[in-house]
Scaffold this active site. Structure first.
Site, PDB file in Angstrom:
ATOM      1  N   ASP A   1       0.841  -1.205   0.000  1.00 25.93           N
ATOM      2  CA  ASP A   1       0.000   0.000   0.000  1.00 25.93           C
ATOM      3  C   ASP A   1       0.871   1.248   0.000  1.00 25.93           C
ATOM      4  O   ASP A   1       1.684   1.429   0.894  1.00 25.93           O
ATOM      5  CB  ASP A   1      -0.899  -0.036   1.249  1.00 25.93           C
ATOM      6  CG  ASP A   1      -1.750   1.215   1.379  1.00 25.93           C
ATOM      7  OD1 ASP A   1      -1.979   1.906   0.355  1.00 25.93           O
ATOM      8  OD2 ASP A   1      -2.193   1.508   2.507  1.00 25.93           O
TER       9      ASP A   1
ATOM     10  N   ASN B   1      -0.481   4.558  -0.361  1.00 28.13           N
ATOM     11  CA  ASN B   1      -1.128   5.814   0.053  1.00 28.13           C
ATOM     12  C   ASN B   1      -1.837   5.715   1.402  1.00 28.13           C
ATOM     13  O   ASN B   1      -2.612   6.593   1.768  1.00 28.13           O
ATOM     14  CB  ASN B   1      -2.103   6.304  -1.029  1.00 28.13           C
ATOM     15  CG  ASN B   1      -3.253   5.325  -1.238  1.00 28.13           C
ATOM     16  OD1 ASN B   1      -3.238   4.231  -0.667  1.00 28.13           O
ATOM     17  ND2 ASN B   1      -4.228   5.711  -2.026  1.00 28.13           N
TER      18      ASN B   1
ATOM     19  N   ASP C   1      -4.240   3.926   2.572  1.00 29.04           N
ATOM     20  CA  ASP C   1      -5.678   3.651   2.722  1.00 29.04           C
ATOM     21  C   ASP C   1      -5.944   2.205   3.152  1.00 29.04           C
ATOM     22  O   ASP C   1      -7.091   1.789   3.285  1.00 29.04           O
ATOM     23  CB  ASP C   1      -6.455   3.979   1.436  1.00 29.04           C
ATOM     24  CG  ASP C   1      -6.124   3.039   0.290  1.00 29.04           C
ATOM     25  OD1 ASP C   1      -5.185   2.208   0.434  1.00 29.04           O
ATOM     26  OD2 ASP C   1      -6.792   3.119  -0.756  1.00 29.04           O
TER      27      ASP C   1
ATOM     28  N   ASP D   1      -1.937  -1.380  -3.815  1.00 33.59           N
ATOM     29  CA  ASP D   1      -2.345  -0.671  -5.028  1.00 33.59           C
ATOM     30  C   ASP D   1      -1.316  -0.885  -6.136  1.00 33.59           C
ATOM     31  O   ASP D   1      -0.238  -1.445  -5.909  1.00 33.59           O
ATOM     32  CB  ASP D   1      -2.554   0.813  -4.724  1.00 33.59           C
ATOM     33  CG  ASP D   1      -1.491   1.370  -3.788  1.00 33.59           C
ATOM     34  OD1 ASP D   1      -0.287   1.173  -4.086  1.00 33.59           O
ATOM     35  OD2 ASP D   1      -1.846   1.957  -2.739  1.00 33.59           O
TER      36      ASP D   1
ATOM     37  N   ASP E   1      -6.078 -10.782 -15.273  1.00 35.78           N
ATOM     38  CA  ASP E   1      -7.121 -11.709 -14.859  1.00 35.78           C
ATOM     39  C   ASP E   1      -8.439 -11.157 -15.385  1.00 35.78           C
ATOM     40  O   ASP E   1      -8.765  -9.988 -15.145  1.00 35.78           O
ATOM     41  CB  ASP E   1      -7.125 -11.734 -13.323  1.00 35.78           C
ATOM     42  CG  ASP E   1      -7.787 -12.963 -12.742  1.00 35.78           C
ATOM     43  OD1 ASP E   1      -8.713 -13.487 -13.376  1.00 35.78           O
ATOM     44  OD2 ASP E   1      -7.380 -13.373 -11.642  1.00 35.78           O
TER      45      ASP E   1
ATOM     46  N   ASP F   1     -10.924 -16.368 -15.758  1.00 41.35           N
ATOM     47  CA  ASP F   1     -11.666 -16.820 -14.592  1.00 41.35           C
ATOM     48  C   ASP F   1     -12.762 -17.832 -14.992  1.00 41.35           C
ATOM     49  O   ASP F   1     -13.505 -17.585 -15.947  1.00 41.35           O
ATOM     50  CB  ASP F   1     -12.305 -15.573 -13.955  1.00 41.35           C
ATOM     51  CG  ASP F   1     -12.879 -15.828 -12.584  1.00 41.35           C
ATOM     52  OD1 ASP F   1     -12.108 -16.163 -11.676  1.00 41.35           O
ATOM     53  OD2 ASP F   1     -14.113 -15.692 -12.423  1.00 41.35           O
TER      54      ASP F   1
ATOM     55  N   GLU G   1      -8.949 -20.945 -15.922  1.00 46.63           N
ATOM     56  CA  GLU G   1      -9.320 -21.557 -14.646  1.00 46.63           C
ATOM     57  C   GLU G   1     -10.475 -22.507 -14.946  1.00 46.63           C
ATOM     58  O   GLU G   1     -11.559 -22.087 -15.333  1.00 46.63           O
ATOM     59  CB  GLU G   1      -9.758 -20.488 -13.636  1.00 46.63           C
ATOM     60  CG  GLU G   1      -9.940 -21.085 -12.254  1.00 46.63           C
ATOM     61  CD  GLU G   1     -10.786 -20.229 -11.322  1.00 46.63           C
ATOM     62  OE1 GLU G   1     -10.605 -20.353 -10.103  1.00 46.63           O
ATOM     63  OE2 GLU G   1     -11.645 -19.463 -11.798  1.00 46.63           O
TER      64      GLU G   1
ATOM     65  N   HIS H   1      -5.008 -17.183  -4.465  1.00 42.79           N
ATOM     66  CA  HIS H   1      -5.839 -16.310  -3.610  1.00 42.79           C
ATOM     67  C   HIS H   1      -7.123 -16.994  -3.147  1.00 42.79           C
ATOM     68  O   HIS H   1      -7.847 -16.436  -2.327  1.00 42.79           O
ATOM     69  CB  HIS H   1      -6.170 -15.030  -4.371  1.00 42.79           C
ATOM     70  CG  HIS H   1      -7.028 -15.300  -5.574  1.00 42.79           C
ATOM     71  ND1 HIS H   1      -6.565 -15.991  -6.674  1.00 42.79           N
ATOM     72  CD2 HIS H   1      -8.326 -15.023  -5.823  1.00 42.79           C
ATOM     73  CE1 HIS H   1      -7.545 -16.114  -7.554  1.00 42.79           C
ATOM     74  NE2 HIS H   1      -8.628 -15.537  -7.070  1.00 42.79           N
ATOM     75  N   ASP H   2      -7.431 -18.177  -3.665  1.00 44.48           N
ATOM     76  CA  ASP H   2      -8.643 -18.900  -3.258  1.00 44.48           C
ATOM     77  C   ASP H   2      -8.344 -20.083  -2.346  1.00 44.48           C
ATOM     78  O   ASP H   2      -9.269 -20.755  -1.884  1.00 44.48           O
ATOM     79  CB  ASP H   2      -9.377 -19.467  -4.488  1.00 44.48           C
ATOM     80  CG  ASP H   2      -9.961 -18.388  -5.368  1.00 44.48           C
ATOM     81  OD1 ASP H   2     -10.371 -17.336  -4.839  1.00 44.48           O
ATOM     82  OD2 ASP H   2     -10.018 -18.596  -6.597  1.00 44.48           O
TER      83      ASP H   2
END
Ligand code: GLC
Ligand code: CA
Length: 543
Positions: A20, A22, A24, A28, A97, A198, A249, A313-314
């Site tokens: 990150d 910035n 938040d 990013d 993706d 995907d 996928e 990520h899954d």
């Protein structure tokens, strides 16, 4: 045929948890740019960037509301263009993706489609009348008890294979397909190097939408008649005109189905993720894993290219789910890496894997964000089950296990953000972090770097024939790769105990040379015929 993408190693960047810039709390694109030299140091060729298009973010970017814009959290188009240029400047490639099975329910296409039955975009999604005042059929979705959501404006149901906020596009509609192809060309013309597509085998639906016998086994959502026509058309209209890499996928496939998607004579996709491991093998099962590898090797041999991964990520981080994330974390992370990078297929590194990051166990459901987990939690609790018990059940495979921020250093929030991270940092960052990995010559990071370099120098790792020489052994996985007179022998003791392993006579080990090992003191001289392998020991020999 030799091609660049068969030789590539892919690094997956789940940008919102990467870095990150910035404050938040979300990683990013600027953060990806800032860390490109780190990625490059690993030696990878291709970066797969998770979706960063405009999105209400119900499913972390997999619900796209504008395919032509970058979401604010990630940055903007100018930053994205700079990212692409900086990736290319370093000699790497970028694949995007792309989600083509569904959009967000906030996509203007869907807003129009749901507005009235005679709207020109009505048929862009899948609308059905109620059946006996209920859902049109008994199909279940990935994230909810039914694929159908009632819309009172027009008194029909729309189909969603995932969350209610992710309506499925109607691929039978020619205008939909053309709109998608045009959008794909837009990104390709910007100079990207391919797509991760995907759930691409879900595009075609079962004709007639009949009830199924066992709605819980949702494999009826994929691989339906018509899917190959769509992919060939996509290839003809878009993909074949660019020098790119495409990875689909593709859940619910065996090698027999898989080769239809990636067969080199098929003109569809280059490679695929199948899910016989990540979806269907909850914990490590050596015999089963070997069987899957051998069957896929035979099924694709000389015809198509596989992909190798144990997490993304899954799926819960591999060292936690399939290895040992305690006493032998470092050895185990290296063993799994050795395996993924030496089995036939393209290896993928999911961010953080290269420092041996682990899964996580947060105290409460409130600490979790994953829509799959939260929906399931709600569904089960509403059935009357004990919330604590449901929580315990869902912890292990929660997708958030792999979505915690990258642990850069021992600073606040592991150096990921100066603000409050969108999901908590794994408390073990004091021990496991990039800074420590880069400072330790024996770290998991440098082991990955060596493996990746070896792949560049040794075509046997890419093109070599594969043979399992350990059939029946429940702990040791031993196999050879052979290409143009060069044979490598890989020995993996996937166990917390020592294992004695006898190398079969057909493998001649007289002049064996050690190529790589995950224990520092593995010596060159040992006789290989009968070998005691230490816990989670991995070795590669040229024999
Ligand atoms: C894929 C993505 C996953 C997402 C789903 C719906 O499986 O990897 O993160 O939730 O598709 O788009
Ligand atoms: Ca940010």
């Amino acid at each position: 045929m030799k091609t660049w993408w068969k030789e590539a190693v892919v690094y997956q960047v789940y940008w919102r948890s990467f870095y990150d810039t910035n404050g938040d709390g979300f990683g990013d694109l600027e953060g990806v740019i800032a860390k490109l030299d780190y990625i490059k140091k690993l030696g990878v060729d291709v970066i797969w960037l998770n979706p960063c298009y405009e999105s209400p973010d119900f499913d972390n970017g997999y619900d796209i509301s504008d395919y032509y814009q970058i979401m604010d959290k990630a940055g903007n188009m100018a930053t994205w263009e700079r990212l692409l240029a900086e990736v290319h400047k370093r000699g790497m490639k970028l694949i995007m993706d792309l989600v083509l099975n569904h959009t967000s329910d906030q996509h203007p296409w869907f807003l129009e489609s749901r507005s009235s039955k005679d709207n020109p975009k009505r048929d862009w999604y899948i609308w059905k009348d109620p059946k006996d005042a209920k859902e049109p059929n008994n199909w279940r979705s990935y994230f909810t008890p039914s694929v159908w959501e009632y819309d009172s404006t027009t008194e029909q149901y729309y189909m969603h294979s995932f969350a209610i906020q992710q309506p499925d596009l109607n691929w039978e509609n020619e205008e939909v397909r053309q709109a998608i192809y045009q959008m794909m060309r837009f990104w390709l013309d910007k100079g990207i190097d391919g797509f991760r597509l995907d759930v691409i085998n879900l595009l075609a639906k079962v004709k007639g939408f009949p009830d199924v016998e066992n709605p819980q086994n949702i494999n009826y959502l994929g691989n339906n008649p018509g899917i190959h026509e769509y992919l060939r058309e996509m290839n003809r209209e878009v993909l074949q005109h660019y020098d790119i890499m495409t990875v689909g996928e593709i859940p619910f496939v065996t090698p027999e189905d898989g080769v239809l998607y990636v067969g080199e004579d098929r003109n569809e996709l280059h490679t695929l993720f199948h899910f016989e491991v990540a979806d269907d093998m909850p914990t490590w099962d050596m015999t089963r894993f070997k069987e899957i590898q051998t069957r896929w090797y035979e099924g694709l041999k000389g015809r198509g290219t596989n992909s190798q991964f144990l997490n993304n990520h899954d799926h819960t981080r591999q060292v936690t789910r399939y290895g040992n994330d305690g006493k032998y974390r470092v050895e185990s992370a290296k063993l799994l890496a050795t395996m993924i990078h030496t089995l036939p297929g393209i290896p993928y590194v999911y961010q953080g894997e290269e420092i041996g990051m682990t899964g996580v166990r947060f105290p409460s459901i409130e600490d979790y964000n994953d829509i799959a987990m939260k929906n399931k939690y709600k569904e089960e609790v509403e059935k009357g089950r004990d919330p604590e018990e449901v929580f315990e059940d869902l912890l292990v495979l929660s997708r958030d296990n792999s979505r915690t921020p990258i642990q850069w250093n021992t600073g606040e929030q592991a150096g990921f953000t100066t603000g409050t991270p969108w999901i908590k940092v794994n408390p073990n960052y004091q021990e496991i972090n990039v800074e420590a990995a880069l400072a330790g010559p024996d770290s998991v990071f440098y082991y990955y770097q060596k493996l990746i370099r070896l792949r560049k120098e040794n075509p046997v790792m890419i093109y070599g024939n594969y043979q399992d020489v350990s059939a029946g052994d429940e702990h040791v996985y031993a196999y050879t790769r052979t290409d143009q007179g060069v044979t490598w022998l890989v020995l993996l003791n996937h166990s917390d105990n020592e294992s004695l392993f006898m190398i079969p006579e057909e493998v001649s080990t007289e002049n064996a040379q050690l190529v790589l090992a995950n224990y520092q003191d593995s010596s060159q001289q040992e006789s290989l015929q009968k070998l005691t392998l230490r816990p989670h020991e991995a070795r590669i020999y040229q024999v």
